[in-house]
Design an enzyme around this catalytic site. Structure first.
Site, PDB file in Angstrom:
ATOM      1  N   HIS A  19      55.321   7.524 -13.877  1.00 32.50           N
ATOM      2  CA  HIS A  19      55.226   8.745 -13.088  1.00 32.50           C
ATOM      3  C   HIS A  19      53.963   9.522 -13.453  1.00 32.50           C
ATOM      4  O   HIS A  19      53.158   9.881 -12.585  1.00 32.50           O
ATOM      5  CB  HIS A  19      56.458   9.628 -13.331  1.00 32.50           C
ATOM      6  N   ASP A 119      56.264  15.976  -9.279  1.00 30.29           N
ATOM      7  CA  ASP A 119      56.944  14.693  -9.363  1.00 30.29           C
ATOM      8  C   ASP A 119      58.115  14.693  -8.385  1.00 30.29           C
ATOM      9  O   ASP A 119      58.679  15.756  -8.062  1.00 30.29           O
ATOM     10  CB  ASP A 119      57.448  14.481 -10.786  1.00 30.29           C
TER      11      ASP A 119
END
Length: 491
Positions: A19, A119
């Site tokens: 991520h 995110d």
């Protein structure tokens, strides 16, 4: 007259390398784009485990000396939720606890804020951005297929009245072939799970963002991306613009290091140097992939019987020190004890044809090697992109998260992989005969179509990021949107 301060992109990544690094690399492309001046401010959450903290700090140290205008703002620590019902529930709740600190950090910026880049697990913080009057972008580190599913999930929730694990039939996700329920991502299968509830909320939050940045390319996933763009994912409500800027990979970093130093090649690479072209099947299962001894025995039997050359990255089970039972699911494997894990005589019988590597291996270098002809992978998206970048066909062995959907897409939609039957009810167990069949298919005549499609996708990936390619054009549109939207936060 003093020059106007440089606008900054404020990033809030989840702490996992897949991520954090893909978001940062994507935004560095914006930073480096000619004619558009930005800086990057990375909001650093303290991860919930010591090992994850160490890895994040290593990334921070590396980027701090990169010479780019990247700043780091460490958010105050928060107490993790003690009653999380699953991995995704824990991650989403833990991140959401940082919302007041994110608000204070963005509000305190001394320069214009181009956007708050979130995110996918932080998507509900689009509300924070809205309250401050700054644009918000969700970064999708997974596939366009997963994006289409997340946006469409509220629709499916209303239409499908039973749990997906009870469904008699297939699931229809816009832009994809009909999806068998067993190929849905782990957090989505059980409607009663808090993980499922979070994914419903996340998909809704995506729709409130200014835009979505996706680590994929138009030519890789035309169906799902078109379904989002033309409104089929969420009928009656236009989705935010999607910017497919991928594949986002640190291309050539290993090669440049090798060329600029006198260090010998990694032992895995040196072993591959002695193998014929396209003769080796590579088995590797990501930073959290490991197997119980019974599964290891099945893999060894399959590799011996199929007779193909192999390079197998085999990791041992997590220890309590490495994060076993970590609340965020980051049970990092340990180095394997080959004498304990492998059947007696296996290494001797396969000497010269196979290499079992018990610790971290340089996956990008290995996939780039001409001796590698196929990849047995957990089908994590970063690994898939690395494989496609080098035109390597796959046999997907999904283990967790969204990997079952990735595996379905690779086989049924992209055609770059051969199927491998995984028993989800037995913790994704694969029988020796099934793995043997898949490896023979992948490396033999039956896998020719997958190899041809993988070679096509290699060209698609590389053309997409070239000047004038589809991802380059998406990056240009994103850069312009960010530049035009940069504003001082309002409190």
């Amino acid at each position: 007259m003093a020059a106007a301060p440089t606008p900054t992109l404020v990033l809030l990544p989840e702490w996992g390398a897949g991520h954090l690094m893909s978001m940062l690399e994507s935004c560095k492309r914006v930073l480096l784009r000619g004619g558009r001046a930005f800086s990057i401010t990375l909001l650093v959450m303290r991860p919930p485990t010591a090992q994850a903290t160490s890895q994040v700090e290593e990334h921070v140290r590396r980027e701090a000396v990169s010479g780019l205008d990247i700043r780091f703002h460490r958010l105050p620590a928060v107490d993790p939720p003690a009653d999380a019902a699953g991995v995704e529930d824990f991650i989403a709740r833990y991140i959401q606890l940082h919302a007041p600190h994110v608000r204070d950090a963005v509000a305190g910026m001394s320069c214009p804020v181009a956007a708050l880049v979130l995110d996918l697990f932080a998507a509900p913080m689009v509300d924070v951005a809205r309250g401050l009057g700054v644009p918000s972008y969700v970064f999708m580190s997974s596939t366009g297929a997963m994006l289409a599913l997340m946006l469409h999930l509220p629709v499916l929730h209303r239409v499908v009245t039973v749990g997906f694990d009870e469904l008699d039939g297939e699931v229809h996700v816009p832009g994809l072939p009909p999806v068998p329920p067993e190929c849905l991502p782990c957090p989505v299968v059980d409607k009663k799970s808090p993980n499922y509830t979070w994914f419903l909320r996340l998909g809704d939050s995506f729709m409130d963002a200014t835009g979505i940045i996706a680590n994929t390319a138009d030519g890789l996933e035309p169906g799902p991306l078109a379904a989002v763009a033309d409104g089929r994912a969420v009928p009656g409500r236009p989705a935010p613009p999607v910017y497919p800027v991928g594949p986002v990979l640190s291309h050539g970093s290993s090669a440049s290091k090798k060329d600029s130093s006198s260090e010998p090649p990694h032992q895995c690479v040196a072993w591959l140097d002695a193998q014929p072209p396209a003769s080796v099947v590579f088995l590797c299962f990501g930073s959290m992939g490991w197997f119980e001894p019974a599964q290891v025995v099945e893999i060894t039997a399959a590799l011996e019987r199929c007779g193909h050359r192999f390079l197998w990255v085999l990791r041992g089970p997590p220890s309590s020190k490495s994060g076993a039972g970590a609340p965020d699911g980051s049970e990092h494997p340990t180095d394997a004890n080959l004498e304990e894990l492998l059947p007696e005589g296996f290494l001797r019988r396969t000497e010269g044809k196979g290499l079992v590597w018990p610790t971290w291996a340089p996956q990008k270098e290995i996939l780039a090697h001409p001796a590698v002809g196929g990849f047995v992978t957990h089908s994590g998206w970063n690994s898939v992109l690395e494989s496609l970048w080098h035109g390597i066909p796959m046999a997907p062995w999904p283990l967790y998260a969204e990997q079952h959907l990735n595996a379905f897409e690779l086989v049924a939609d992209m055609g770059v992989a051969v199927p491998l039957k995984v028993d989800r009810k037995r913790d994704n167990f694969v029988e020796a005969a099934e793995l043997e069949r898949a490896v023979r298919c992948l490396m033999g005549e039956e896998g020719r179509k997958a190899r041809e499609k993988a070679a096509e996708m290699r060209d698609v990936c590389r053309k997409a990021v070239e000047k004038g390619g589809s991802s380059d054009a998406a990056l240009q549109r994103l850069s312009e949107a960010l530049h035009d939207g940069a504003v001082p936060p309002t409190i």
